[in-house]
Write an enzyme that holds these catalytic residues in place. Structure first.
Site, PDB file in Angstrom:
ATOM      1  NE  ARG A 118      -2.374   0.352   3.670  1.00 46.32           N
ATOM      2  CZ  ARG A 118      -2.283   1.349   4.549  1.00 46.32           C
ATOM      3  NH1 ARG A 118      -2.797   2.517   4.278  1.00 46.32           N
ATOM      4  NH2 ARG A 118      -1.685   1.166   5.717  1.00 46.32           N
ATOM      5  CE  LYS A 137       7.187  -2.480   5.121  1.00 40.44           C
ATOM      6  NZ  LYS A 137       6.524  -3.169   6.209  1.00 40.44           N
ATOM      7  CG  ASP A 233      -1.907  -6.612   9.452  1.00 46.49           C
ATOM      8  OD1 ASP A 233      -2.859  -7.402   9.350  1.00 46.49           O
ATOM      9  OD2 ASP A 233      -1.504  -5.901   8.515  1.00 46.49           O
ATOM     10  CG  ASP A 251       3.869  -5.041   7.616  1.00 46.22           C
ATOM     11  OD1 ASP A 251       4.275  -3.939   8.061  1.00 46.22           O
ATOM     12  OD2 ASP A 251       2.905  -5.133   6.838  1.00 46.22           O
TER      13      ASP A 251
HETATM   14  N1  LIG Z   1      12.754  -9.679   4.871  1.00 50.14           N
HETATM   15  C1  LIG Z   1      12.073 -10.160   3.842  1.00 50.14           C
HETATM   16  N2  LIG Z   1      12.554 -11.197   3.139  1.00 50.14           N
HETATM   17  C2  LIG Z   1      11.870 -11.699   2.093  1.00 50.14           C
HETATM   18  N3  LIG Z   1      10.692 -11.224   1.664  1.00 50.14           N
HETATM   19  C3  LIG Z   1      10.164 -10.179   2.318  1.00 50.14           C
HETATM   20  C4  LIG Z   1      10.819  -9.579   3.428  1.00 50.14           C
HETATM   21  N4  LIG Z   1      10.059  -8.578   3.878  1.00 50.14           N
HETATM   22  C5  LIG Z   1       8.972  -8.544   3.089  1.00 50.14           C
HETATM   23  N5  LIG Z   1       9.027  -9.501   2.152  1.00 50.14           N
HETATM   24  C6  LIG Z   1       8.030  -9.795   1.109  1.00 50.14           C
HETATM   25  O1  LIG Z   1       7.192  -8.674   0.937  1.00 50.14           O
HETATM   26  C7  LIG Z   1       5.859  -8.992   1.342  1.00 50.14           C
HETATM   27  C8  LIG Z   1       5.239  -7.804   2.019  1.00 50.14           C
HETATM   28  O2  LIG Z   1       6.000  -7.423   3.152  1.00 50.14           O
HETATM   29  P1  LIG Z   1       5.418  -6.369   4.184  1.00 50.14           P
HETATM   30  O3  LIG Z   1       4.089  -6.860   4.660  1.00 50.14           O
HETATM   31  O4  LIG Z   1       6.438  -6.046   5.189  1.00 50.14           O
HETATM   32  O5  LIG Z   1       5.196  -5.100   3.224  1.00 50.14           O
HETATM   33  P2  LIG Z   1       3.961  -4.120   3.203  1.00 50.14           P
HETATM   34  O6  LIG Z   1       4.366  -2.946   2.441  1.00 50.14           O
HETATM   35  O7  LIG Z   1       3.486  -3.889   4.599  1.00 50.14           O
HETATM   36  O8  LIG Z   1       2.925  -4.909   2.360  1.00 50.14           O
HETATM   37  P3  LIG Z   1       1.364  -4.821   2.531  1.00 50.14           P
HETATM   38  O9  LIG Z   1       0.994  -3.363   2.484  1.00 50.14           O
HETATM   39  O10 LIG Z   1       0.873  -5.611   1.341  1.00 50.14           O
HETATM   40  O11 LIG Z   1       1.101  -5.476   3.881  1.00 50.14           O
HETATM   41  C9  LIG Z   1       5.983 -10.216   2.236  1.00 50.14           C
HETATM   42  O12 LIG Z   1       4.810 -10.992   2.233  1.00 50.14           O
HETATM   43  C10 LIG Z   1       7.138 -10.939   1.582  1.00 50.14           C
HETATM   44  O13 LIG Z   1       6.690 -11.648   0.453  1.00 50.14           O
END
Ligand SMILES: Nc1ncnc2c1ncn2[C@@H]1O[C@H](COP(=O)(O)OP(=O)(O)OP(=O)(O)O)[C@@H](O)[C@H]1O
Length: 438
Positions: A118, A137, A233, A251
């Site tokens: 998002r 991230k 979450d 997350d």
């Molecule tokens: N440290 C990591 N290693 C590998 N993959 C990761 C890692 N962190 C995040 N991801 C990948 O990215 C996806 C989303 O991560 P995260 O929930 O932290 O991001 P987000 O921006 O909060 O996404 P959303 O808004 O969809 O919840 C995870 O489901 C995973 O597939």
């Protein structure tokens, strides 16, 4: 074409005298080659070790970035990912200071977008010198509200606090400047629980669920809760695995620090949300639903870490059956469904279904029924759950407990003749009902 150059001149572009790439690059970026181009603080060649320091870019660099067309490291990564050969060449030939604009990120290579969230972009990358694979991230700060900025700062704070704790995704460092925050995390190459379920045909055996999901998840939750962190979450996409099959919760954007974060708002993903959270107003409803009704936000009943225990129960069911037990498209419908499925002390609705399916041994049923309580005070803590016999005993591949006193779950005597209540909602879901994506 003439009109194009007219406009370029109008905006101050001067054609290079000799037409060399370097000259052109520096002119495009608005700087003459005679200007100083070195920096002592962030020479990428000097950044050889991944450390855990926050690396803020100084004001000078920020102003340099403002004066260029490449306003942030996010753009740089985008450029490296999708740039044309010309743009890449001009970046390669750009003076040191320009290359250096995103120096901490320039120590990584092989950027590949893994996920677009998002507010974020998750990019995998490899450290140029150590070869370590990381997940970055990235938040574009120009699009974040001040409240969201605070959430990101809290996310970083929690990750730093949890650094080294088993079961929590590990932060390597956080790089931030005026335009972006990049959280560099150890890359969990084993994928998410959601992906694992997908690969396994939607569900897991009880033995695998206990070993790979429930036991490590409960231990990680115990750590978080004992350090005053509520995740808020928890769901399969936020549960990741490393190359050694180790589980890591990720997350922390929505997470709360008890005593600091207000635990009165609806936060998280509806399908995994505890009843006491579903009934709360979302932040945009606060004014309308609470203050207009004559209540102050301090009068709202606060929830606590038990909300994660509820999500754990939902995940257990999803992992064992391949279905999310509570599906509704509004908080109001969700509240009604949760009550209907779990009313009173008796087994009914979703718990009855779990017993009848014979996917869960008696200790497993006991574990689940102790968790899925409408009243959060009746849910055990993660620490208590760690001592539960379902996790202590070995569950065999066929689902039975190894100990003689824990026989396989008998079918409910009433079960064949106890159809679900006619207005029972989505559980068990029919295969045609699409699964809610979160
Ligand atoms: N440290 C990591 N290693 C590998 N993959 C990761 C890692 N962190 C995040 N991801 C990948 O990215 C996806 C989303 O991560 P995260 O929930 O932290 O991001 P987000 O921006 O909060 O996404 P959303 O808004 O969809 O919840 C995870 O489901 C995973 O597939």
């Amino acid at each position: 074409m003439h009109l194009f150059f007219f406009w370029l001149r109008f905006f101050g572009y001067k054609q290079p005298m000799d037409g060399s790439d370097d000259e052109q690059a520096s002119t495009i970026f608005g700087r003459r080659p005679s200007q100083p181009r070195t920096s002592i603080m962030y020479n990428p060649d000097e950044v050889r070790n991944i450390d855990s320091a926050v690396v803020p870019l100084d004001g000078d660099l920020a102003s340099v970035r403002r004066s260029t067309h490449r306003r942030s490291a996010i753009d740089l990564v985008r450029g490296e990912l999708g740039a044309t050969a010309d743009v890449r060449r001009s970046m390669d030939n750009a003076p040191t200071r320009q290359k250096f604009m995103a120096a901490p990120l320039n120590t990584y290579t092989d950027f590949t977008t893994m996920h677009v969230g998002r507010l974020t972009k998750i990019v995998s990358a490899t450290h140029k010198f150590t070869g370590a694979e990381v997940a970055i991230k990235m938040y574009d700060r120009t699009t974040l509200s001040s409240d969201q900025e605070k959430e990101v700062a809290k996310e970083v704070q929690i990750l730093r606090k949890a650094k080294g704790a088993s079961g929590i995704v590990e932060i390597e460092k956080c790089i931030e400047d005026d335009y972006m925050t990049a959280i560099v995390l150890c890359c969990c190459t084993g994928g998410s629980l959601a992906k694992r379920l997908e690969d396994a045909g939607g569900k897991m055996s009880e033995a695998m669920a206990v070993r790979d999901v429930v036991r490590p998840l409960v231990a990680a939750l115990a750590w978080l809760h004992e350090h005053n962190v509520v995740h808020r979450d928890l769901k399969p996409t936020h549960i990741l695995y490393d190359e050694y099959n180790g589980l890591h919760i990720t997350d922390y954007f929505s997470a709360a620090i008890m005593g600091k974060t207000d635990l009165t708002l609806r936060e998280g993903t509806l399908a995994y949300m505890a009843p006491e959270v579903v009934s709360k107003p979302a932040d945009y409803e606060m004014l309308h639903k609470v203050l207009d009704a004559g209540l102050s936000d301090t009068e709202l009943v606060r929830y606590d870490e038990k909300v994660d225990i509820w999500s754990l129960g939902v995940i257990v069911i999803e992992v064992l059956t391949g279905h999310q037990p509570f599906l509704a498209d509004s908080p109001e419908k969700m509240m009604a469904m949760q009550k209907q499925e779990l009313q009173g002390d008796r087994w009914g609705g979703v718990l009855d279904f779990m017993r009848d399916q014979e996917v869960l041994s008696l200790p497993g049923q006991d574990f689940l029924s102790s968790i899925l309580k409408i009243n959060p005070n009746e849910r055990p803590s993660a620490r208590t759950l760690m001592g539960h016999k379902w996790l202590a005993e070995n569950v065999e591949e066929n689902g039975s407990q190894k100990t003689p006193e824990s026989p396989k779950s008998p079918k409910s005597p009433k079960s064949p003749k106890s159809p679900k209540s006619p207005n029972a909602p989505n559980f068990p879901m029919s295969p045609e009902v699409p699964k809610v994506q979160n």
